[in-house]
Write an enzyme that holds these catalytic residues in place. Structure first.
Site, PDB file in Angstrom:
ATOM      1  N   LYS A 147       0.843  -1.205   0.000  1.00 53.96           N
ATOM      2  CA  LYS A 147       0.000   0.000   0.000  1.00 53.96           C
ATOM      3  C   LYS A 147       0.874   1.250   0.000  1.00 53.96           C
ATOM      4  O   LYS A 147       0.614   2.206  -0.728  1.00 53.96           O
ATOM      5  CB  LYS A 147      -0.943  -0.022   1.215  1.00 53.96           C
ATOM      6  CG  LYS A 147      -2.038  -1.067   1.068  1.00 53.96           C
ATOM      7  CD  LYS A 147      -2.802  -1.328   2.350  1.00 53.96           C
ATOM      8  CE  LYS A 147      -3.787  -2.473   2.160  1.00 53.96           C
ATOM      9  NZ  LYS A 147      -4.454  -2.907   3.389  1.00 53.96           N
TER      10      LYS A 147
ATOM     11  N   GLN B 246      -4.550  -1.477   9.805  1.00 54.28           N
ATOM     12  CA  GLN B 246      -4.486  -2.800   9.170  1.00 54.28           C
ATOM     13  C   GLN B 246      -5.046  -3.861  10.128  1.00 54.28           C
ATOM     14  O   GLN B 246      -4.641  -3.936  11.283  1.00 54.28           O
ATOM     15  CB  GLN B 246      -3.009  -3.110   8.826  1.00 54.28           C
ATOM     16  CG  GLN B 246      -2.797  -4.415   8.096  1.00 54.28           C
ATOM     17  CD  GLN B 246      -3.371  -4.415   6.672  1.00 54.28           C
ATOM     18  OE1 GLN B 246      -3.270  -3.439   5.935  1.00 54.28           O
ATOM     19  NE2 GLN B 246      -3.987  -5.527   6.304  1.00 54.28           N
TER      20      GLN B 246
ATOM     21  N   ASP C  17     -11.014   2.981   4.298  1.00 54.60           N
ATOM     22  CA  ASP C  17     -11.349   1.545   4.267  1.00 54.60           C
ATOM     23  C   ASP C  17     -12.870   1.347   4.311  1.00 54.60           C
ATOM     24  O   ASP C  17     -13.359   0.243   4.086  1.00 54.60           O
ATOM     25  CB  ASP C  17     -10.721   0.818   5.470  1.00 54.60           C
ATOM     26  CG  ASP C  17      -9.576  -0.096   5.064  1.00 54.60           C
ATOM     27  OD1 ASP C  17      -9.452  -0.394   3.859  1.00 54.60           O
ATOM     28  OD2 ASP C  17      -8.814  -0.524   5.956  1.00 54.60           O
TER      29      ASP C  17
END
Ligand code: NAP
Length: 295
Positions: A53, A97, A120
């Site tokens: 990422k 994460q 997200d």
């Protein structure tokens, strides 16, 4: 005839190429889109995803900040990091994460992220917006990526029977919301299966579009696919393979060889949905920066 391969890698590159001029326009206005990725602990798979990422961000001309915290980080310390990033004007998008260590309540952390930076799409405000088709919300990157793959491969979703196997908050449920929305890339008739679904093969065989996200290696066999269906395999599973240097290989939730003899189009693993997830995360971050610049 073997199925057409829907190449996520190529479509993801296309999306990333489209983002570059948008990033340049923002930079010309003094705004460099910034994504912060918070990683708690040393989970090897998470480390790989976080590196990918960060690299993708930089390649697109964006600012990337990776915050690595030790496994022993307390929930309060993680919340303090989220608060700091919420208040950092250089950061427009933030993700924590998953998974986080078990002593931390992941939901509490996700709900602490400013919804305007929640690229997200896991904050309840964004979950709600996606559920009601309000496009000011951020859709989670993986199902948004699947929708883009369908759109950009010319797969008609309107009126199609889409069967989703898996009901997680990260993939299955938001996938159902996106395909149900009115308009382009939506208007499907959606069925969601899970571990309690009876006669699952009967359901999957009724799919025009079959999307599988369960985390069970090669669970969907060729006879579970309707001839001519489009198959999207979200699963990523490690299986032993002594013939490789690493001793394992990655396979999806679908038996690719068997399904590609039956389907009209199919995504590979790797090189299918995975690269799309990263591209859509960048897309959401650029959107967040554009909205921030417009305020
Ligand atoms: P998850 O949270 O573990 O959810 C799995 C879902 O599958 C659950 O709804 C579960 O049903 C269902 N399920 C499990 N076994 C089943 C079975 N035998 N029959 C029918 N349904 C079954 O998983 P996830 O986070 O959604 O991830 C799913 C897969 O996608 C994993 O392989 C993951 O690595 C992969 N993934 C890939 C990407 C990417 O970018 N490529 C992104 C995210 C996830 P219940 O609810 O009844 O338990």
């Amino acid at each position: 005839m073997p199925a057409k391969i829907i190449c996520g890698k190529e479509i993801a590159q296309e999306i990333r190429a489209e983002l570059r001029p948008e990033v340049e326009k923002l930079k010309a206005r003094g705004v460099t889109p910034g994504l912060a990725v918070v990683l708690v602990g040393g989970d090897p798979a998470s480390q790989v995803y976080v590196r990918m990422k960060g690299r993708a961000c930089e390649e697109t001309g964006m600012l990337s900040e990776t915050v690595r915290l030790p496994e022993t980080t307390s929930e309060d310390e993680l919340l303090a990091t989220v608060d700091r990033l919420n208040g950092d004007p250089k950061i427009h998008g933030m993700i924590v994460q998953l998974p986080v260590p078990s002593h931390i309540d992941a939901n509490k952390v996700l709900r602490r992220i400013d919804p305007r930076k929640d690229v997200d799409g896991f904050h309840l405000e964004n979950v709600g917006k996606v559920a009601i088709g309000d496009d000011s919300g951020f859709a989670p990157a993986t199902p948004a990526g699947v929708q883009q793959m369908l759109l950009r491969s010319g797969v008609e979703t309107s009126g199609a029977h889409a069967v989703i196997v898996g009901r997680s908050n990260i993939v299955g449920r938001p996938m159902a919301s996106l395909l149900l929305q009115k308009g382009n890339g939506g208007d499907a008739t959606v069925t969601v299966c899970h571990s309690r679904t009876k006669n699952i093969g009967d359901v999957t065989r009724s799919a025009d579009i079959l999307i599988v996200a369960i985390g069970r290696a090669q669970f969907v066999t060729g006879d579970m696919v309707r001839p001519g269906a489009v198959v999207i395999d979200v699963g990523v599973n490690r299986v032993d393979d002594p013939s490789t240097d690493k001793g394992y290989k990655l396979v999806g939730d679908v038996d690719f060889d068997a399904a590609s003899e039956v389907a009209s189009a199919i995504t590979p693993v790797p090189g299918g949905v995975g690269p799309m997830t990263v591209a859509m995360l960048l897309y959401n971050t650029v959107q967040a920066a554009q909205r921030w610049a417009a305020t």
